[in-house]
Structure formats: C-alpha cells, structure tokens
Design an enzyme around this catalytic site. Structure first.
Site, PDB file in Angstrom:
ATOM      1  CD  GLU A  49       8.032   1.564  -5.430  1.00 16.17           C
ATOM      2  OE1 GLU A  49       6.920   1.650  -4.873  1.00 16.17           O
ATOM      3  OE2 GLU A  49       8.217   0.939  -6.483  1.00 16.17           O
ATOM      4  CG  LEU A  74      -3.506   0.576  -6.312  1.00 17.45           C
ATOM      5  CD1 LEU A  74      -4.453  -0.547  -6.706  1.00 17.45           C
ATOM      6  CD2 LEU A  74      -2.825   1.160  -7.538  1.00 17.45           C
ATOM      7  CD  GLU A 117       4.614   5.775   0.350  1.00 23.13           C
ATOM      8  OE1 GLU A 117       4.310   5.304  -0.781  1.00 23.13           O
ATOM      9  OE2 GLU A 117       5.562   6.548   0.538  1.00 23.13           O
ATOM     10  CB  THR A 155       3.704   0.294  -1.245  1.00 23.00           C
ATOM     11  OG1 THR A 155       4.206  -0.902  -1.855  1.00 23.00           O
ATOM     12  CG2 THR A 155       4.697   1.410  -1.480  1.00 23.00           C
ATOM     13  CG  ASP A 202       4.243   7.962 -12.610  1.00 15.55           C
ATOM     14  OD1 ASP A 202       4.119   8.058 -11.377  1.00 15.55           O
ATOM     15  OD2 ASP A 202       5.254   7.517 -13.169  1.00 15.55           O
TER      16      ASP A 202
END
Length: 611
Positions: free
Chosen positions: A315, A515, A512, A474, A231
């Site tokens: 999520e 990182l 996805e 992810t 973020d």
C-alpha cells in the site's frame, strides 16, 4: 431531521431507514428531475443545520484553526455536541455517529467547513453523473477476482499444494469468478542476487491459471510478507537487500525511538544508489521490466492488471502501525516514520526553505506512541499541534514525500507497461479508526493528510490520475455499526470520501475487503458499495458507475466450506451481472441449480487444502 445509525438487519435496510433501494419508477425519472430532488433534500439539510447552529453553537462556531491554506474555519461543533445530538432513544451506537455526521465536510472536499452547504447541491450535480476517462457506464457488472494464498509460491521458488491449487481454481471458475490476484514477491524472484531473476514458479502458476480460463491481477510485491494484518507466512526482502540494510540501517524506516522497520525500504532513500549501485526505484523498475519481458505474450488479454507495490502490505503508506513484535495494536494512533537520516535530511532542507530551520531537526515531540489515543497525545488532540502552523508544515512535508514516492514508481510502471494492454493500479489503505475525530491521527501517521478540515485523498487520486492509474481501496465490506464505538471508526464514510475523490479525478476505483469475511452481511455490503454511491445517507436513487473490479480476500480452506461456498457463489453472480439491488433470497433460489454443480468442486478444494 433525525440522524440515526442502522443496526444489523436485512439486505433491504438503509442507512437512515428509507429509500436506498430504488422503486422501479425512479429509474425512469429524468436526470434533471433526480438532480432537483437531491438539491431540495440538501437545501432542507442546510436549513436544519443552520437552525441547529443557532441553537447549539456554544461558542464553537467561531472557532478557527491553522490548517490547509484554503481553510478558514474548523468544525463548528465539538465531538461532545455530535455525540449528544446524533443519538436516538435507546441507541447505544451513538459514538460512531460522530464519524457519520462529520463526513458532511469530506463529502464535498471543496467546502472545508462542516456546515458550508450553500453550494453543496451544485457540487453534487457536477459530479453525480460525471463520466470518467475510463468510464464503463452505469449498467455494467463488477468482475470478481480472488486473492491467492500469500505462500502460493514458496521461498524455494516452487508451487505449494499443487493439487489443492488446481482444484481450487476449477471451483472458482465454476462459480463465475473472473480471475485471481497473485503476489509476485521481490524476495523470491530476485533472491539469488541483483538482477538474477527466477520466474520459473510464476511461469508454472500462470500456466495453471490460464488452463482454467481465469485471468490474473499481478501484484509487484516489493515489501516483506510478515508483520501485518493477515500475514500468514514470512517472505523477507531479498537477502542481498537486507545485507545492505544491515550495513546502512538508515535504509529502513525509523521511528522516534530509533526502532527500525525493514519491511519496505524507506522512501527517503528512493534516489540513493545504496543497493549494489542501484537505487531502490531502479530496482523496482528493473524487476517490473523483467516481468514484462518474460510474460509479454500474456499481458493485456490474460494478465489484465499490474498492481504496483508502493509500501508495506503493498500500500502507498508509511509502516506506521506494524503488528510485528507487538509494537502496535488496533486502534492505536501509530507513529510517524520520519527519523532515518534520509528523511531527516529532507525535513531539514524543507524547514530551511520555509525560513524555519528549527523545525527541521526531528518530527513532532508530542505525537505520542503507537498505542495511544488521539486525546492522549498533544499533537493529535482536538485542538492539538496538528492544527498549528508547525503542524501544517510537518504534515504537508510528510504527506508530500509519500506522494512523490508513489509518483516515482507509477511513472516507471506506466512507462514499462505502456502498450501492453494491462491496467496499472495502486493500493491505498483503508485506515478507518479515529476517522470521527478532528485530527484523524491514524491516517496522519500513515501519510494521509486527511483531517476534519482538509481532504487528504484528492491529492492522491489526482496523482494517480496523472498516470491514468486505477485506485484500489480496502475495507469495502465494513459497516460503521460493526466497529468498536469508542474508536470512532467510519469505514463507510472513508469509502465515500475516496470514491468521490476518484470520481472528481476522473479515474477508476477498484475494491478489496480488508479482513477475511464469508458471511452474508459482508457480501451484501460489498454488493451495495460496488456501485460507488457517494451521497451522505444513501437516500438518492441515482445510478452510478460501478467499481472497475473487486478482489476478494482470500482463497483458503474456509472459503470452500459448504455454508461459506453456498453464500459466495450468488455473491459473485450479483457482482458480475450488476444486479446490485436484486433481493438476496430471490437470487439464492435462482442459483440452486448452479450451486449443485459447484458444491462438489468446492468440497474437493477444501479437502485438498486441509490436507
């Protein structure tokens, strides 16, 4: 048979150093012949492990646990046994192998015992080439989307860095990118008051993306931005919502010390009309309905996917590992978020229902704190409370509350967007740390009841399947050997388990990276995993239906730097053309001409984003 772990190596390396890249002759073999080859290999492993069990049982083989009702036995070997017998001479990476080898139980979730391989071949055959309801076949490529910066739309509901954004979209299009993912922030659009929606900045953004011929994945972001990994800005929930949270703090998730977390409204309050007369789920539904009504002409052909936010970071999970205020740091086990009055009321009712009222007053007393390790907390240690009757009761309630929350939102979303042509998706977190332990502590505190003896992802996939929703997952770029060995991480084992759960449930899986990574190693791993290979060691030459899409994290100045861009362009071409096993060097040479065209566009985008 020696089980080893791969070290950093070329794209042609394999997990156990043999035949993950198919010889072309294998592609011509019959499916029955390939299935027989798999069956024989699995049978050989059964024999090996039976012999090992006889030689090294050291009293653990008969050990039992109280867990899932269908589970009668725990892992027959201790972590120490795996650590000792999964290493090779001179190999300092033995710790992660605990995770690799322990995945034999989760590869085939019906088989709860780690060494119960008698029927593994049959289960493999059943799902190896299974066509899902949304199947696209095995030959297709994987379209690549790129996440836009989190602050593309500012808190003032205007577009940030318009010139840089325009140049960046042009560069992405030139590279062959399918489209972009944009967060549609609840805290921005409905900032001025209940049901006062302002879509002006998103209208401008969508027009700009459309002008460049790119498609859109729109994320309904009902969470706060700020306080999670990656973020880079702060976008809180709508002010009028936070005002209600201040009046009623139990609308926020709460840990055992009474600390509140307001990055997402507690799912315990899903049906409480505490937000100016509406429930949180009603607020989410009204927001999605307004989005549909304002962008109806674009849905399906241009806005191709609606991803429903269902928790922190969008999520489906509890905020068990918040980085804000230094509360959690990797690889801590996290904490249960079950102490607001609505969650406690549900827990009490559930305890009364099963005839154990004493279990309903609070969460586990021995679950430790955010930054502890599994063996430091009585609940999560090897033979801890998690495997007791009480542990099973609490974890089933906690995980079922999460599933019910996801179902409420997905049922609303599929109804609202039915007939628009847009795909509906939901995101599940890749919590890979402590995956090699028995309890999987970090997953448990996040709401995923996944342990050495219980598959926690099949129920999630089945719930998604009920509504025909794509599961977005992810950590696709991660390799096991890259992780700190002491944390017993296994992102690769976790991806395999989730991939198998989606295949069995008959739904699509999208991916996805967790990182921001721009190196060849990460690109190569994504390309390999995009085919959803689910066999334990990658040693079977079967073909697999690819992921439905991959979303790259994230568009930023670093992506457009000369060297990063030079690697990114062939990565996109690999994915979109489905040439997963094309030698990387050959593709780099083949795309040199294309690179000369895209390079100036990337350089211009990087310059504008920097300034």
């Amino acid at each position: 048979m020696a089980f080893t772990i791969c070290r950093p190596c070329s794209f042609k390396s394999t997990f156990i150093g043999r035949d993950v890249l198919a010889d072309t002759s294998h592609s011509e073999a019959s499916s029955s012949g390939r299935a027989e080859m798999v069956r024989m290999r699995l049978q050989n492993r059964v024999t090996v492990f039976r012999n090992l069990r006889g030689q090294h049982s050291d009293g653990h083989a008969a050990q039992s646990t109280v867990g899932h009702p269908s589970s009668n036995s725990a892992s027959p070997f201790s972590e120490e046994w795996w650590r000792k017998h999964s290493s090779t001479p001179g190999d300092s990476m033995s710790e992660p192998k605990v995770g690799h080898l322990s995945q034999m139980s989760t590869m085939f979730p019906k088989h709860k015992s780690l060494l119960d391989w008698e029927n593994a071949g049959e289960e493999w055959s059943e799902y190896l080439m299974h066509e899902t309801a949304t199947s696209r076949g095995v030959r297709g490529g994987v379209p690549v989307f790129v996440m836009l910066p989190l602050d593309t739309v500012s808190m003032n509901n205007t577009l940030n860095r318009r010139r840089a954004l325009d140049a960046s979209l042009l560069a992405l299009k030139s590279a062959g990118v399918e489209g972009v993912m944009m967060d549609v922030w609840w805290g921005i659009v409905e900032k001025d008051g209940p049901q006062q929606y302002n879509w002006s900045a998103y209208q401008e953004l969508i027009d700009m993306v459309r002008k460049h011929g790119l498609k859109v994945q729109a994320v309904m972001s009902f969470h706060q931005c700020g306080g999670n990994v990656g973020d880079s800005c702060n976008i809180p929930l709508p002010p009028w919502v936070l005002e209600e949270v201040r009046k009623n703090p139990d609308l926020a998730y709460t840990d055992k010390a009474g600390r509140r977390n307001s990055e997402y409204i507690s799912l315990g309050a899903d049906n409480v009309p505490a937000l100016k007369g509406r429930t949180p789920v009603q607020c989410y539904a009204d927001f999605m309905r307004s989005f549909r009504d304002n962008f109806d002409d674009f849905l399906g052909d241009f806005i191709v996917e609606i991803q429903c936010g269902m928790g922190p970071a969008g999520e489906l999970r509890y905020p068990s590992y918040p980085e804000s205020e230094g509360r959690w740091r990797f690889p801590g086990i996290g904490e249960f978020q079950s102490y607001d009055k609505y969650m406690i009321a549900s827990l009490k009712a559930n305890a009364q229902k099963v005839g154990k009222p004493a279990w309903g007053f609070s969460g586990p007393h021995d679950a430790g704190s955010y930054n502890q390790w599994p063996e430091e907390a009585g609940f999560f240690k090897k033979d801890g409370t998690w495997s007791s009757e009480y542990g099973q009761f609490f974890l089933e309630w906690y995980s079922e509350m999460l599933l019910a929350h996801g179902e409420r939102i997905l049922s609303q979303a599929t109804g609202i967007f039915r007939g628009t042509g847009a795909i509906i998706s939901g995101k599940v977190a890749g919590i890979h740390w402590h995956y090699g332990t028995r309890s999987h502590a970090a997953e448990l505190t996040a709401g995923y009841y996944n342990t050495r003896t219980r598959d926690g992802y099949s129920p999630i996939a089945q719930m998604f399947a009920k509504y025909g929703v794509t599961l977005n997952f992810t950590c696709i770029e991660m390799r096991d050997f890259e992780q700190p060995s002491h944390a017993l991480c296994s992102p690769e084992g976790l991806v395999r388990q989730v991939a198998l759960a989606t295949r069995k449930a008959g739904i699509s899986m999208a991916g996805e990276n967790a990182l921001p990574r721009f190196d060849n190693s990460a690109h190569e791993q994504i390309v390999r995993k995009s085919r959803l290979q689910m066999n334990e060691k990658g040693d079977c030459q079967e073909e697999y239906e690819p992921m439905s899409a991959f979303t790259f994290l994230r568009m930023c100045e670093s992506l457009f730097h000369s060297e990063n861009w030079r690697l990114f362009v062939p990565f996109v071409r690999h994915m979109e053309e489905g040439r997963t096993f094309q030698p990387w060097e050959e593709e780099s040479h083949r795309t040199q001409n294309h690179m000369h065209v895209t390079q100036p566009l990337g350089q211009e985008a990087a310059s504008l984003m920097y300034h």
